[in-house]
Design a protein around this motif. Structure first.
Motif, short mmCIF file in Angstrom:
data_model
loop_
_atom_site.label_atom_id
_atom_site.label_comp_id
_atom_site.label_asym_id
_atom_site.label_seq_id
_atom_site.Cartn_x
_atom_site.Cartn_y
_atom_site.Cartn_z
N LYS A 107 -1.79 3.79 3.39
CA LYS A 107 -1.31 2.56 4.40
C LYS A 107 0.14 3.22 3.85
CE LYS A 107 -4.27 -1.00 4.08
NZ LYS A 107 -5.63 -0.41 3.02
N PRO A 108 0.67 3.54 5.42
CA PRO A 108 2.59 3.10 4.72
C PRO A 108 2.40 2.43 3.88
CG PRO A 108 1.90 3.52 7.02
CD PRO A 108 0.62 3.27 6.38
N SER A 109 2.62 0.93 4.02
CA SER A 109 3.08 -0.24 2.97
C SER A 109 2.73 -0.04 1.74
CB SER A 109 1.94 -1.76 3.63
OG SER A 109 0.57 -1.78 3.83
N GLN A 110 1.79 1.07 1.19
CA GLN A 110 1.44 1.17 -0.05
C GLN A 110 2.54 2.39 -0.52
OE1 GLN A 110 -2.85 2.14 1.04
NE2 GLN A 110 -3.70 1.28 -0.43
N MET A 111 3.02 2.51 -0.12
CA MET A 111 4.11 3.96 -0.75
C MET A 111 4.94 4.78 0.06
SD MET A 111 1.15 7.14 -1.31
CE MET A 111 0.67 8.06 -0.73
N ASP A 112 6.26 5.20 0.42
CA ASP A 112 6.96 5.96 0.80
C ASP A 112 7.45 6.83 -0.03
OD1 ASP A 112 9.51 6.23 2.32
OD2 ASP A 112 10.69 5.44 1.58
N LEU A 113 7.54 7.84 0.79
CA LEU A 113 7.39 9.35 0.57
C LEU A 113 8.05 10.07 1.63
CD1 LEU A 113 2.98 10.66 0.13
CD2 LEU A 113 5.05 9.60 -1.43
N SER A 114 8.21 9.58 2.30
CA SER A 114 9.60 9.95 3.53
C SER A 114 10.08 10.96 3.68
CB SER A 114 10.33 9.21 4.13
OG SER A 114 11.05 7.52 3.47
N SER A 115 10.67 10.69 2.62
CA SER A 115 11.74 11.83 1.69
C SER A 115 12.17 12.98 0.23
CB SER A 115 13.26 11.27 1.46
OG SER A 115 13.20 10.37 0.57
N SER A 116 10.21 12.67 0.40
CA SER A 116 9.94 13.64 -0.98
C SER A 116 9.58 15.07 -0.55
CB SER A 116 7.82 12.89 -0.97
OG SER A 116 7.95 13.65 -2.67
N GLY A 117 10.04 15.72 -1.70
CA GLY A 117 10.00 17.23 -1.23
C GLY A 117 8.12 17.41 -1.66
N ILE A 118 7.47 18.51 -1.36
CA ILE A 118 5.98 18.46 -1.25
C ILE A 118 5.25 18.56 -2.63
CG2 ILE A 118 5.66 20.51 -0.82
CD1 ILE A 118 3.78 20.69 1.21
N SER A 119 5.71 18.69 -3.41
CA SER A 119 4.87 18.89 -4.80
C SER A 119 5.87 17.18 -5.54
CB SER A 119 4.75 19.82 -5.58
OG SER A 119 4.77 21.44 -5.10
N GLY A 120 6.36 16.42 -4.57
CA GLY A 120 6.33 15.61 -5.25
C GLY A 120 5.59 14.66 -4.78
N GLY A 121 5.44 12.75 -4.55
CA GLY A 121 4.36 11.85 -4.28
C GLY A 121 3.55 11.75 -5.38
N LEU A 143 6.26 9.86 -7.59
CA LEU A 143 7.16 9.92 -7.83
C LEU A 143 8.10 10.06 -6.50
CD1 LEU A 143 6.67 13.05 -10.11
CD2 LEU A 143 6.73 10.63 -10.62
N ALA A 144 7.99 8.83 -5.65
CA ALA A 144 8.52 8.34 -4.59
C ALA A 144 8.52 7.15 -4.06
CB ALA A 144 8.08 9.51 -3.44
N GLY A 145 9.57 7.02 -3.67
CA GLY A 145 9.97 5.32 -3.39
C GLY A 145 10.16 4.41 -4.52
N GLY A 146 10.27 5.08 -5.49
CA GLY A 146 11.03 3.78 -6.33
C GLY A 146 9.71 3.48 -7.53
N LEU A 147 7.91 3.54 -7.17
CA LEU A 147 6.87 3.00 -7.38
C LEU A 147 6.88 3.70 -8.96
CD1 LEU A 147 4.63 3.69 -4.64
CD2 LEU A 147 5.53 1.45 -5.48
N GLY A 148 6.74 4.90 -8.86
CA GLY A 148 6.48 5.13 -10.54
C GLY A 148 4.96 5.08 -10.98
N ASN A 149 4.29 4.86 -11.56
CA ASN A 149 3.16 4.69 -11.91
C ASN A 149 2.74 3.11 -11.54
OD1 ASN A 149 2.68 6.40 -14.18
ND2 ASN A 149 4.14 5.98 -15.06
#
Length: 568
Positions: A107-121, A143-149
């Motif tokens: 779900k998009p509400s679970q994480m925001d990868l919209s500006s991540s490089g492909i090997s981020g996330g 490693l995207a959207g300010g989530l971390g662990n």
């Protein structure tokens, strides 16, 4: 202003289904069928006997496997980086035949990868079942959207997962361990207070509050510093998993980095918080000591997890790669399996320290049904898709955003509503991807499409990242339609070939890979396939050249931001 107008039109079309009388918006391609065929020589040279199965069990970019068990049910997850939906999850009752249940972070509400490089996330998920509260947990680093662990949970992995809970610690590769006394722990990779050399990392442990789903502040402790022997400056101790076996606690980790020096190592302690003592026979799994030019090589083995199988034999799932004829990795990090001997003090991967073989003996009493009755195929196989189902197969994925934002299943096939985004941008793209799963393969699709400007393009892409890829598609330029082939390396795009075409109706597009060589072909209605340009190198589709952690992904691609202009 122009981009805002295009975005509004795309959104309006998506939400309200604005199509022409024929049922298709002519600026949006319609893909009516896809056929992927894998044809690797190794599977011809090593046919299966009735009691055998192939490893890798998941071919293509399915790295960093983690596994858990509830009764007779096994669940396995893999890294997904910037692919969306995230964290593919698989189910088996025998460790041989696997079905994909879906994705954990879907779900998009679970994480925001919209500006991540492909090997981020999303990195290195861990999955574990806690019998004390009958709950599954998936813990990972985003490693995207300010989530971390983060951690998510469910009572049933087939019925969806909770919203993510952000965890209060740094580092990567967390995993959970539930002890018999009711206590819970998290182990993870982290940076040392003072780095002694490049790649110096530590493994930390925290106590975990199951009621609050959060670490207990002040309980963190370093349990491994550097690796097995810090005097030898080991690098990238990571991917820790904690187990209890015959009253002792075992910490298994990857060491050596996720490339050519990758390995799996093991430690033991009397308490979950240590002190941990490394096994004398470390590493317990690696392929790093063998010649690079050996036939049918498997390399980079490590990042493993252990489980007890249906025959009470232990098994380990782990990542590895199968380099092509130029020792390049285009299929990415794949999921392998080996039996594990735990009859002694430490577990040892059976034949994990000799060159890996392509097939294994099945657990006792199990029948190989891979590729049948909905089970994932492996070995050589053909996958056909006509998009006639009411939903997309889980093997089709988006990049940085949901598939539903740009795909529309019609009675005639799959329509892609193009974004004003090129494949070279680190943004959500209107591209539906399928992983390359063989060194020798063909991927063919039929497409109805009529571009109206030079900004319009639809067709195929072979993509290792936003900075390394090929684009093969149809565009419109100065009153004529063209088929074009573009190569992008280090973010710089070069047109390799173009040809004027006259077409009405469906065209067929094909990409064919053979080791390190790729070629792109088109067949006009009623005609045969003709290659566009010369054969090209798969170098930019390899991890060796492009870097990162993914393999080549083949995409059904559409854009209204095309820059691949034909030669006149």
């Amino acid at each position: 202003m122009k981009k805002l107008q295009k975005q509004f039109i795309a959104l309006f079309t998506l939400l309200f289904g604005v199509f022409t009388a024929s049922g298709q918006n002519q600026s949006s391609p319609l893909f009516t069928q896809v056929t992927y065929t894998g044809n690797d020589q190794i599977y011809k040279d090593y046919p299966l006997d009735p009691d055998e199965f192939y490893s890798p069990i998941l071919q293509g970019c399915y790295p960093d496997p983690a596994i858990t068990r509830k009764g007779e049910d096994y669940y396995m997850v893999c890294s997904s980086f910037a692919m969306f939906p995230g964290v593919p999850i698989f189910h088996s009752t025998d460790l041989v035949n696997w079905t994909q249940l879906g994705h954990v972070l879907d779900k998009p509400s679970q994480m925001d990868l919209s500006s991540s490089g492909i090997s981020g996330g999303v990195y290195a998920p861990g999955i574990v079942y806690n019998p004390q509260n009958d709950t599954f947990y998936m813990i990972t680093t985003v490693l995207a959207g300010g989530l971390g662990n983060i951690v998510v949970s469910t009572k049933d992995p087939a019925k969806g997962w909770s919203a993510p809970i952000k965890l209060g610690f740094d580092g990567i590769d967390p995993s959970l361990f539930f002890d018999e006394d009711g206590k819970a722990y998290i182990v993870h990779n982290d940076a040392p207070d003072l780095a002694l050399y490049e790649g110096h990392r530590v493994i930390k442990i925290w106590e975990y509050d199951l009621q609050k789903n959060q670490i207990i502040a002040g309980t963190d402790k370093i349990i491994v510093n550097g690796g097995v022997d810090i005097s030898k400056q080991p690098i990238w101790i990571e991917a820790p998993h904690l187990y209890k076996h015959k009253g002792k606690y075992y910490l298994m980790c990857a060491e050596g980095g996720t490339g050519g020096w990758h390995s799996e190592v093991i430690f033991v302690a009397d308490q979950p918080t240590g002190p941990f003592v490394p096994a004398a026979n470390n590493p317990i799994l690696t392929q790093r000591h063998f010649p690079k030019d050996r036939p049918n090589s498997v390399d980079w083995a490590g990042h493993a997890d252990l489980i007890q199988g249906p025959d009470d034999q232990y098994y380990g799932v782990f990542l590895g790669v199968r380099p092509n004829d130029q020792n390049r990795v285009t299929t990415g990090r794949e999921t392998f399996i080996l039996p594990v001997d735990w009859s002694g003090d430490f577990p040892v991967f059976v034949n994990g320290l000799v060159p890996l073989e392509p097939k294994l003996k099945m657990p006792y009493g199990i029948k190989n049904n891979t590729g049948k009755n909905g089970f994932f195929p492996n070995g050589n196989f053909t996958y056909k898709e006509d998009f006639s189902s009411s939903s997309l197969d889980f093997r089709w994925i988006g990049l940085r955003g949901p598939r539903e934002a740009f795909v529309h299943l019609t009675q005639r096939g799959l329509q892609i509503q193009p974004f004003d985004v090129a494949i070279q941008e680190a943004k959500p793209t209107s591209t539906l991807f399928y992983r390359q799963q063989h060194k020798a393969f063909t991927f063919e699709t039929s497409m109805d499409y009529q571009p109206s400007s030079k900004e319009d393009l639809a067709g195929l892409t072979c993509l290792q990242s936003e900075s390394f890829n090929y684009v093969f598609g149809i565009t419109h330029f100065e009153g004529e339609d063209y088929i074009v082939l573009q190569r992008t390396e280090k973010g710089e795009s070069v047109l390799l070939a173009s040809r004027k075409i006259n077409h009405s109706g469906s065209v067929r597009l094909k990409v064919q890979g053979d080791g390190d060589t790729y070629e792109f072909s088109i067949a006009l209605p009623g005609g045969d396939f003709l290659r566009l340009g010369d054969r090209v190198s798969g170098d930019i589709l390899s991890t060796n050249v492009a870097g990162g952690f993914t393999g080549n992904m083949i995409g059904l691609y559409a854009t209204t931001s095309n820059e691949a202009l034909p030669d006149k």
